[in-house]
Structures are given as structure tokens and as C-alpha cells.
Design an enzyme around this catalytic site. Structure first.
Site, PDB file in Angstrom:
ATOM      1  N   HIS A 101       0.853  -1.187   0.000  1.00 55.82           N
ATOM      2  CA  HIS A 101       0.000   0.000   0.000  1.00 55.82           C
ATOM      3  C   HIS A 101       0.886   1.233   0.000  1.00 55.82           C
ATOM      4  CE1 HIS A 101      -3.419   2.632   0.736  1.00 55.82           C
ATOM      5  NE2 HIS A 101      -2.609   3.294   1.538  1.00 55.82           N
ATOM      6  N   ASP A 121     -15.244   2.549   7.570  1.00 60.30           N
ATOM      7  CA  ASP A 121     -14.170   3.398   7.057  1.00 60.30           C
ATOM      8  C   ASP A 121     -14.633   4.196   5.853  1.00 60.30           C
ATOM      9  OD1 ASP A 121     -11.315   4.269   6.692  1.00 60.30           O
ATOM     10  OD2 ASP A 121     -11.656   3.242   4.796  1.00 60.30           O
ATOM     11  N   LYS A 135      -8.734  -1.540   6.086  1.00 65.62           N
ATOM     12  CA  LYS A 135      -9.011  -2.146   4.776  1.00 65.62           C
ATOM     13  C   LYS A 135      -7.987  -3.238   4.449  1.00 65.62           C
ATOM     14  CE  LYS A 135      -9.146   1.805   2.469  1.00 65.62           C
ATOM     15  NZ  LYS A 135      -9.263   2.944   3.390  1.00 65.62           N
ATOM     16  N   SER A 138      -7.637   3.988   8.950  1.00 60.97           N
ATOM     17  CA  SER A 138      -8.357   3.886   7.675  1.00 60.97           C
ATOM     18  C   SER A 138      -7.638   2.934   6.731  1.00 60.97           C
ATOM     19  CB  SER A 138      -8.475   5.274   7.033  1.00 60.97           C
ATOM     20  OG  SER A 138      -9.025   5.183   5.733  1.00 60.97           O
ATOM     21  N   ARG A 150     -14.372  12.771   6.813  1.00 67.32           N
ATOM     22  CA  ARG A 150     -13.093  13.437   7.092  1.00 67.32           C
ATOM     23  C   ARG A 150     -12.708  14.378   5.959  1.00 67.32           C
ATOM     24  NH1 ARG A 150      -9.483   8.809   7.053  1.00 67.32           N
ATOM     25  NH2 ARG A 150      -7.818  10.342   7.217  1.00 67.32           N
TER      26      ARG A 150
END
Length: 426
Positions: free
Chosen positions: A82, A161, A187, A183, A168
């Protein structure tokens, strides 16, 4: 419990209990806690922070709000990567098939771009026929046939989320490190991967502008993954200048294919290979092919073609091209001392490569080709970059974004190293 009690506890710099966190996340997901109440709590968290236990509880509560995927039917370990996002960051595209070619399965759930940062799904959707939305069964089929899958997260994955992220974005609380970390990790943990490598970007084109802030985020996410039983490591990498020479959806796909063919810009190749080795090590794959060899012998390209085809795409199709181009020339001879990532990303966005709202379309052919990188010798009048857009009217605002975004001098300016640090669990 009630929402006001939870808001007051964090407003007054107290620690939220596990029970409070479980209740507020569940109640917000069901609609029993209103958006304005969760907005107040998010701002209190931004201002007063959370400790490691609170962040872990918050993350687990968001995971429990939906399904948790698992890949026990596969006969090889799984690894994922990620990135926290940047300009020209197309690394997922060559990386996923590269790691698959070296012996690990790569189930990767990716997102779309927003603002100046590009989205992996937007890039891949520039390939004719390619599908981002797959069922869990389809994901498993693609993994078995291609070794890697890159697709959108389903609605059942961490729905808390998804709801909180949108909130947000409109309440000025995106920058909260506890909320960013939870967050991302909710995931990724729910995705079911056995190991995870995080690419935490640092610099003007990243969410984390400074090394200390990026380090705090990296350490927080590594701790969350480790506590959840996912082997997690993070690299802090430079985003003070664009990555590679292409910024924009189809332009970045073309550059990714160059890397898979054994070429491509040196920084993209270096980071792709480094992340691939980290993923294979985290997954425990020690006897597979070395990533450099897989790029040289064509096996990574073969995995790319299988992955694209398995998701309905045509790997041989011509990529979209923008209707109009404009060349920006080097203003004076010397050394390109600075090329600001945020300025380039903002310009590409104004050319049509990005979106201001999630529902906005993108122009697949829009973007910027860079003809020089910081540290290069340049001559007055030579091309510095080529702007691509579907309408000439977009060029003026893109040039405004680039104003002051690059500089030429007598010597190379100070730059962050491509890989700044490596963060592991203590």
C-alpha cells in the site's frame, strides 16, 4: 452510551475505552450516531490524538463493521503493498505482476485518485476492457490464473471506514495520523493478506510533508499490522519530486509497461525492485526468482498480460491519447535543481488527469511527460515537459500551477534519498 459522552471524553483529552470505541463505530455505521457528532469526535481525535491501544481498537472496530476476506484456498503465501499516494506513483502496476512472477500471490485492493494524487484504478481503466469491480470469487479466479489481482474494494469491506473517510474529507480532519493509519490498515487487514509492505511517501507531493510525520505514520501502521497478526514492514520514500517521467493515467500505464519490458526510468525500477524484495521476504518466499531477473527474462511481463486479460483488458490495445499537447521549455541553461511534486501533480489534475470529487470523470490521456529530472544538465530552449489535455483551454491553468514549481541553477539542489528509511516492528 451516547455520542456526547464519547465526544466529551476525547475533547477533554481522555482515553476512549474499548467499549466506547466499539459502540461509536457500530452506531455510526448503522446511522444512530449523526454525521455532525462523528465530525466533532474526528476533530477531537485530530487535536488530541490517540494512544496505540485506542488506534488498535478503532481499527478492529472498523474491520468488524464488514466482512473479512481470506485466501486459505491458495497454495502460496499472499503479499500486498500500500502506498500513501503521490505524483507519478505507478509502482503497483509493475509491482503486482512482478511479485506474482517471483512466487507470491498478490491480492491488491486499490482506489481512485482524488486531487493531485493519482489512483491505481483510474490508470488501469485506461486499458480497453479492463474491469475494476470483481466479486470475491472472481478475485480468487484471477489470482489462481494470473498470480495477481488489482481491483476495487467491495461495499462489504470496512463500511465504517468508507463512511468516515468521506466525512473526514469535508471536515478538515484528513491529516489526523490515528485516523489515516486506522483507515488504511482496517481495509488492508480486512483484505486478508498474510503480509503487507507499506510505502509511506514524504515530501510536497505526499500527505506527509516531513520525515518526522511520515515516520510517526509508518510506525503506527506497522504496529497495527503486527498487532493484527499481519507481517508488516514500511519503507519511507521520497515524494519531493515526481516518481518517474510520466504523470497521468495512460501515460503511467505506458511507463509501467516499459519497466516490465526491462526498461523504464531508474527511480521507478529501483523502487519497484526494492518493494518486490520486501514483499517476498515478508511473505516468506525465499526460493523464488529474483525480481531483477523476472524483469529481464520476460516473466514479469507475462504475469502482467495474464493479469490484465483475466480482468477483461486487452494488453495489446492502444492506450488513449489526449487531443492536444503543449511543450514547456527550459528557461535557462544549467542544472535542474528543483521539480516540485505538488506543482506537477496539481498541473496534471488541471489538465484533466484527476478529479475534484469522487464522482468526477477523468481524462485517461491527460497528464505530463517530464523530459528532465532534478540533477540533470539542461539547455535553454530544450523541452522540459510536455502537457497533454483534451482541450487547449486547460493549458493556462496548468501553467499557473507550474509557476515556481521548478528551478534551474548552477548545482543540484538538496533532495531526499529515494528510500529514506525502513520501519519494522520493535
Amino acid at each position: 452510551m451516547d455520542a456526547i459522552e464519547v465526544i466529551r471524553a476525547k475533547r477533554d483529552r481522555g482515553e476512549l475505552t474499548t467499549a466506547q470505541i466499539d459502540w461509536v463505530i457500530d452506531a455510526y455505521t448503522r446511522g444512530d450516531v449523526a454525521d455532525e457528532q462523528m465530525s466533532a469526535l474526528a476533530m477531537a481525535i485530530l487535536l488530541n490524538g490517540m494512544d496505540r491501544r485506542e488506534i488498535a481498537d478503532w481499527t478492529q472496530a472498523m474491520i468488524r463493521s464488514g466482512e473479512r476476506m481470506e485466501w486459505s484456498a491458495l497454495d502460496r503465501p499472499t503479499a500486498d503493498k500500500h502506498s500513501t499516494g503521490g505524483v507519478g506513483d505507478k509502482i503497483t502496476l509493475p509491482l503486482a505482476p512482478l511479485v506474482a512472477a517471483c512466487g507470491a500471490y498478490v491480492p491488491q485492493l486499490s482506489g481512485r485518485g482524488l486531487g493531485h494524487t493519482g489512483g491505481t484504478l483510474d490508470k488501469l481503466e485506461s486499458i480497453s476492457g479492463w474491469r475494476a469491480s470483481l466479486s470475491n470469487a472472481e478475485m480468487l479466479d484471477v489470482l489462481r490464473s494470473a498470480g495477481a489481482v488489482v481491483c476495487a474494494a467491495g461495499s462489504g469491506l470496512a463500511p465504517a471506514d468508507k463512511k468516515l473517510y468521506a466525512l473526514r474529507d469535508v471536515t478538515g480532519t484528513v491529516e489526523s495520523i490515528p485516523l489515516i493509519a486506522s483507515s488504511i490498515m482496517s481495509k488492508k487487514i480486512a483484505e486478508g493478506t498474510g503480509s503487507l509492505v507499506l510505502d509511506v511517501k514524504v515530501g510536497s507531493g505526499a500527505f506527509m510533508k516531513t520525515v518526522p510525520a511520515a515516520r510517526e505514520l509508518a510506525e503506527t501502521m506497522v504496529a497495527l499490522g503486527t498487532d493484527a497478526g499481519v507481517r508488516t514492514v514500511a519503507l519511507m520514500t521520497a515524494m519531493d519530486r515526481p516518481l518517474g517521467r510520466a504523470v497521468g493515467n495512460a501515460l503511467e500505464v505506458a511507463e509501467s509497461v516499459e519497466v516490465l519490458a526491462g526498461g523504464g526510468p531508474a527511480d521507478v525500477v529501483e523502487l519497484t525492485v526494492r518493494l518486490a524484495r520486501e514483499m517476498l521476504e515478508a511473505a516468506g518466499v525465499t526460493a523464488g526468482k529474483d525480481p531483477e531477473k523476472a524483469l529481464e527474462d520476460g516473466s514479469a511481463m507475462d504475469a502482467w498480460r495474464r493479469m490484465i486479460s483475466a480482468q477483461g483488458g486487452d494488453p495489446d490495445a492502444l492506450l488513449p491519447r489526449a487531443a492536444e499537447t503543449m511543450t514547456v521549455e527550459v528557461p535557462e541553461s544549467g542544472v535542474l535543481t528543483r521539480l516540485d511534486a505538488y506543482a506537477v501533480g496539481l498541473a496534471a489534475w488541471r489538465l484533466g488527469a484527476g478529479r475534484a470529487r469522487k464522482e468526477d470523470p477523468v481524462s485517461f490521456g491527460a497528464g505530463i511527460e517530464l523530459h528532465a529530472k532534478p540533477g540533470d544538465l539542461v539547455r535553454a530552449g530544450q523541452p522540459l515537459m510536455t502537457l497533454h489535455a483534451d482541450e487547449t483551454s486547460r493549458f493556462e491553468r496548468a501553467l499557473e500551477a507550474l509557476d515556481g514549481g521548478y528551478a534551474v541553477g548552477e548545482a543540484a539542489g538538496e533532495r531526499l534519498p529515494l528510500v529514506i528509511d525502513r520501519i519494522t516492528a520493535p
